[in-house]
Design a protein around this motif. Structure first.
Motif, PDB file in Angstrom:
ATOM      1  N   ALA A  99       0.848  -1.198   0.000  1.00  0.00           N
ATOM      2  CA  ALA A  99       0.000   0.000   0.000  1.00  0.00           C
ATOM      3  C   ALA A  99       0.877   1.238   0.000  1.00  0.00           C
ATOM      4  O   ALA A  99       2.050   1.179   0.386  1.00  0.00           O
ATOM      5  CB  ALA A  99      -0.922   0.010   1.215  1.00  0.00           C
ATOM      6  N   THR A 100       0.291   2.358  -0.423  1.00  0.00           N
ATOM      7  CA  THR A 100       1.004   3.622  -0.392  1.00  0.00           C
ATOM      8  C   THR A 100       0.026   4.754  -0.119  1.00  0.00           C
ATOM      9  O   THR A 100      -1.181   4.628  -0.389  1.00  0.00           O
ATOM     10  CB  THR A 100       1.768   3.873  -1.707  1.00  0.00           C
ATOM     11  OG1 THR A 100       2.573   5.041  -1.578  1.00  0.00           O
ATOM     12  CG2 THR A 100       0.808   4.054  -2.874  1.00  0.00           C
ATOM     13  N   ILE A 101       0.544   5.854   0.429  1.00  0.00           N
ATOM     14  CA  ILE A 101      -0.289   7.004   0.752  1.00  0.00           C
ATOM     15  C   ILE A 101       0.456   8.285   0.432  1.00  0.00           C
ATOM     16  O   ILE A 101       1.660   8.381   0.663  1.00  0.00           O
ATOM     17  CB  ILE A 101      -0.722   6.960   2.240  1.00  0.00           C
ATOM     18  CG1 ILE A 101      -1.749   8.064   2.546  1.00  0.00           C
ATOM     19  CG2 ILE A 101       0.474   7.061   3.181  1.00  0.00           C
ATOM     20  CD1 ILE A 101      -2.450   7.868   3.892  1.00  0.00           C
ATOM     21  N   ARG A 102      -0.255   9.253  -0.095  1.00  0.00           N
ATOM     22  CA  ARG A 102       0.307  10.578  -0.332  1.00  0.00           C
ATOM     23  C   ARG A 102       0.200  11.358   0.968  1.00  0.00           C
ATOM     24  O   ARG A 102      -0.891  11.462   1.548  1.00  0.00           O
ATOM     25  CB  ARG A 102      -0.459  11.284  -1.441  1.00  0.00           C
ATOM     26  CG  ARG A 102       0.162  12.588  -1.909  1.00  0.00           C
ATOM     27  CD  ARG A 102      -0.757  13.288  -2.901  1.00  0.00           C
ATOM     28  NE  ARG A 102      -1.098  12.457  -4.036  1.00  0.00           N
ATOM     29  CZ  ARG A 102      -0.385  12.392  -5.161  1.00  0.00           C
ATOM     30  NH1 ARG A 102       0.696  13.134  -5.278  1.00  0.00           N
ATOM     31  NH2 ARG A 102      -0.764  11.612  -6.153  1.00  0.00           N
ATOM     32  N   TRP A 103       1.337  11.892   1.431  1.00  0.00           N
ATOM     33  CA  TRP A 103       1.344  12.548   2.733  1.00  0.00           C
ATOM     34  C   TRP A 103       0.419  13.758   2.762  1.00  0.00           C
ATOM     35  O   TRP A 103      -0.292  13.965   3.743  1.00  0.00           O
ATOM     36  CB  TRP A 103       2.771  12.972   3.075  1.00  0.00           C
ATOM     37  CG  TRP A 103       3.041  12.919   4.538  1.00  0.00           C
ATOM     38  CD1 TRP A 103       3.202  13.967   5.391  1.00  0.00           C
ATOM     39  CD2 TRP A 103       3.171  11.736   5.339  1.00  0.00           C
ATOM     40  NE1 TRP A 103       3.404  13.511   6.663  1.00  0.00           N
ATOM     41  CE2 TRP A 103       3.400  12.151   6.670  1.00  0.00           C
ATOM     42  CE3 TRP A 103       3.096  10.365   5.050  1.00  0.00           C
ATOM     43  CZ2 TRP A 103       3.581  11.245   7.710  1.00  0.00           C
ATOM     44  CZ3 TRP A 103       3.273   9.475   6.091  1.00  0.00           C
ATOM     45  CH2 TRP A 103       3.509   9.916   7.400  1.00  0.00           C
ATOM     46  N   SER A 104       0.396  14.523   1.710  1.00  0.00           N
ATOM     47  CA  SER A 104      -0.481  15.693   1.616  1.00  0.00           C
ATOM     48  C   SER A 104      -1.730  15.307   0.843  1.00  0.00           C
ATOM     49  O   SER A 104      -1.645  14.945  -0.312  1.00  0.00           O
ATOM     50  CB  SER A 104       0.246  16.835   0.903  1.00  0.00           C
ATOM     51  OG  SER A 104      -0.614  17.919   0.694  1.00  0.00           O
ATOM     52  N   GLY A 105      -2.861  15.323   1.497  1.00  0.00           N
ATOM     53  CA  GLY A 105      -4.097  14.948   0.829  1.00  0.00           C
ATOM     54  C   GLY A 105      -4.595  13.573   1.202  1.00  0.00           C
ATOM     55  O   GLY A 105      -5.797  13.339   1.246  1.00  0.00           O
ATOM     56  N   GLY A 106      -3.675  12.634   1.438  1.00  0.00           N
ATOM     57  CA  GLY A 106      -4.054  11.328   1.951  1.00  0.00           C
ATOM     58  C   GLY A 106      -4.583  10.324   0.946  1.00  0.00           C
ATOM     59  O   GLY A 106      -5.150   9.303   1.345  1.00  0.00           O
ATOM     60  N   SER A 107      -4.407  10.569  -0.358  1.00  0.00           N
ATOM     61  CA  SER A 107      -4.881   9.563  -1.312  1.00  0.00           C
ATOM     62  C   SER A 107      -4.071   8.283  -1.160  1.00  0.00           C
ATOM     63  O   SER A 107      -2.883   8.319  -0.830  1.00  0.00           O
ATOM     64  CB  SER A 107      -4.799  10.090  -2.736  1.00  0.00           C
ATOM     65  OG  SER A 107      -3.493  10.519  -3.038  1.00  0.00           O
ATOM     66  N   THR A 108      -4.736   7.155  -1.390  1.00  0.00           N
ATOM     67  CA  THR A 108      -4.113   5.857  -1.119  1.00  0.00           C
ATOM     68  C   THR A 108      -4.292   4.893  -2.284  1.00  0.00           C
ATOM     69  O   THR A 108      -5.145   5.077  -3.157  1.00  0.00           O
ATOM     70  CB  THR A 108      -4.734   5.216   0.140  1.00  0.00           C
ATOM     71  OG1 THR A 108      -6.117   4.954  -0.115  1.00  0.00           O
ATOM     72  CG2 THR A 108      -4.591   6.107   1.349  1.00  0.00           C
ATOM     73  N   LEU A 109      -3.478   3.852  -2.235  1.00  0.00           N
ATOM     74  CA  LEU A 109      -3.591   2.745  -3.177  1.00  0.00           C
ATOM     75  C   LEU A 109      -3.200   1.481  -2.446  1.00  0.00           C
ATOM     76  O   LEU A 109      -2.188   1.473  -1.732  1.00  0.00           O
ATOM     77  CB  LEU A 109      -2.680   2.972  -4.379  1.00  0.00           C
ATOM     78  CG  LEU A 109      -2.741   1.934  -5.502  1.00  0.00           C
ATOM     79  CD1 LEU A 109      -4.106   1.967  -6.158  1.00  0.00           C
ATOM     80  CD2 LEU A 109      -1.647   2.200  -6.526  1.00  0.00           C
ATOM     81  N   HIS A 110      -3.988   0.412  -2.586  1.00  0.00           N
ATOM     82  CA  HIS A 110      -3.702  -0.863  -1.945  1.00  0.00           C
ATOM     83  C   HIS A 110      -3.573  -1.948  -2.989  1.00  0.00           C
ATOM     84  O   HIS A 110      -4.285  -1.947  -3.991  1.00  0.00           O
ATOM     85  CB  HIS A 110      -4.819  -1.232  -0.965  1.00  0.00           C
ATOM     86  CG  HIS A 110      -4.970  -0.298   0.178  1.00  0.00           C
ATOM     87  ND1 HIS A 110      -5.593   0.929   0.071  1.00  0.00           N
ATOM     88  CD2 HIS A 110      -4.574  -0.406   1.478  1.00  0.00           C
ATOM     89  CE1 HIS A 110      -5.573   1.536   1.245  1.00  0.00           C
ATOM     90  NE2 HIS A 110      -4.957   0.751   2.124  1.00  0.00           N
ATOM     91  N   ALA A 111      -2.698  -2.900  -2.738  1.00  0.00           N
ATOM     92  CA  ALA A 111      -2.577  -4.047  -3.617  1.00  0.00           C
ATOM     93  C   ALA A 111      -3.864  -4.866  -3.571  1.00  0.00           C
ATOM     94  O   ALA A 111      -4.539  -4.926  -2.539  1.00  0.00           O
ATOM     95  CB  ALA A 111      -1.390  -4.904  -3.194  1.00  0.00           C
TER      96      ALA A 111
END
Length: 125
Positions: free
Chosen positions: A49-61
């Motif tokens: 998984a990953t997250i953008r620190w500003s804004g908080g958008s995410t992506l999960h496997a």
């Protein structure tokens, strides 16, 4: 330089939950991303998984979607990976990673600039 320290791994039974934490220190960036990867013995490092620190958008496997959730606390410079309904196949060393800036959410190891030391997660059946 950015230092990353993970915690929260352990040995649990299938179906249990764990929450991993990753504290970032040093010269951190508002534009950063934090990612989680895992590596099982004999296998390549795998995106979780990953997250953008500003804004908080995410992506999960796909393999963890619906069970794992990435989040962050900007004030504490800490990222989290909440893992629910753990399965034996989730057994691996989990690493947090940090990318200073970018546009798209990074999903490959080579896109990250800094890495933590890893924390072991073992799920028994």
């Amino acid at each position: 330089q950015v230092q990353l320290v993970e915690s929260g791994g352990g040995l649990v039974q299938a179906g249990a939950s764990l929450r991993l934490s990753c504290v970032a220190s040093g010269r951190t960036f508002v534009s950063a991303f934090m990612g989680w990867f895992r590596q099982a013995p004999g296998k390549e490092r795998e995106f979780v998984a990953t997250i953008r620190w500003s804004g908080g958008s995410t992506l999960h496997a796909d393999s963890v979607k619906g069970r794992f959730t990435i989040s962050r606390d900007n004030a504490k410079n800490t990222g989290y990976l909440q893992m629910n309904n753990l399965k034996p196949d989730d057994t691996a060393v989990y690493y947090c990673a940090y990318r200073r800036w970018g546009v798209a959410l990074p999903t490959t190891p080579k896109e990250y600039d800094y890495w933590g030391q890893g924390t072991q997660v073992t799920v028994s059946s």
